[in-house]
Design a protein around this motif. Structure first.
Motif, PDB file in Angstrom:
ATOM      1  N   UNK A 118      48.370  39.331  39.275  1.00 14.53           N
ATOM      2  CA  UNK A 118      47.451  40.608  40.199  1.00 14.53           C
ATOM      3  C   UNK A 118      45.946  40.408  40.991  1.00 14.53           C
ATOM      4  N   UNK A 119      46.113  38.237  41.978  1.00 13.97           N
ATOM      5  CA  UNK A 119      44.896  38.152  41.937  1.00 13.97           C
ATOM      6  C   UNK A 119      44.837  38.463  43.742  1.00 13.97           C
ATOM      7  N   UNK A 120      45.638  39.015  44.084  1.00 13.52           N
ATOM      8  CA  UNK A 120      45.363  39.669  45.504  1.00 13.52           C
ATOM      9  C   UNK A 120      44.960  40.338  46.140  1.00 13.52           C
ATOM     10  N   UNK A 123      46.474  39.996  51.105  1.00 15.29           N
ATOM     11  CA  UNK A 123      46.965  39.526  51.478  1.00 15.29           C
ATOM     12  C   UNK A 123      46.218  37.792  50.933  1.00 15.29           C
ATOM     13  N   UNK A 124      44.769  37.370  50.110  1.00 12.91           N
ATOM     14  CA  UNK A 124      44.797  36.835  49.924  1.00 12.91           C
ATOM     15  C   UNK A 124      44.107  36.206  48.691  1.00 12.91           C
ATOM     16  N   UNK A 125      44.695  35.601  47.394  1.00  7.79           N
ATOM     17  CA  UNK A 125      44.464  34.781  46.963  1.00  7.79           C
ATOM     18  C   UNK A 125      42.482  35.016  46.409  1.00  7.79           C
ATOM     19  N   UNK A 129      39.031  38.238  41.468  1.00 10.21           N
ATOM     20  CA  UNK A 129      40.741  38.481  40.871  1.00 10.21           C
ATOM     21  C   UNK A 129      40.987  37.973  40.011  1.00 10.21           C
ATOM     22  N   UNK A 130      41.348  36.611  40.123  1.00 10.09           N
ATOM     23  CA  UNK A 130      42.237  36.203  38.617  1.00 10.09           C
ATOM     24  C   UNK A 130      40.763  35.810  37.584  1.00 10.09           C
TER      25      UNK A 130
END
Length: 146
Positions: A118-120, A123-125, A129-130
């Protein structure tokens, strides 16, 4: 259940306190400790006390939601990690997640492994969030000492 001190510290560390409304990375108006909603408007400002109250109210909302969605037994760290996850992503994301599906089958290791997915955003990493998902995963996997 209530979010424990470790969970509140995690949420505060990633949400950061902003007393003036701003748009987050996907354009959502936000204030305080990551509070969003139709009442948040451009130019709005808060006091520290108001931000603390919004956080408490938001925590109540997400604690109730996590308690409703999760059927497996949880310790305080697991619960708090899930509140942080939901606080950031929304209860709908938790409700539709493989994380919840595995957790409700008492597959705690499988559920924990889902956090980094769940790091997006948009639509982008997103590296931040990571980092948050890994912190939530660590808290989830930490034995409760309370």
């Amino acid at each position: 259940m209530k979010t424990n001190a470790a969970g509140i510290k995690l949420i505060k560390s990633f949400e950061n306190l902003r007393l003036n409304a701003y748009q987050d990375m996907v354009g959502v108006w936000t204030i305080g400790y990551g509070h969003t909603g139709p009442e948040v408007k451009p130019g709005q400002s808060l006091t520290q006390a108001q931000a603390d109250q919004l956080l408490a109210d938001d925590l109540d909302h997400f604690e109730t939601g996590v308690s409703r969605l999760v059927t497996a037994p949880l310790n305080a760290n697991q619960f708090s990690a899930l509140v942080s996850f939901s606080y950031n992503l929304g209860l709908g994301s938790l409700q539709r997640s493989t994380l919840l599906e595995l957790l409700n089958k008492s597959n705690y290791a499988g559920a924990a492994a889902q956090f980094p997915d769940w790091d997006h955003s948009g639509g982008k990493v997103v590296a931040g969030l990571l980092r948050r998902r890994l912190a939530e995963q660590t808290l989830f996997q930490t034995e409760d000492t309370d």
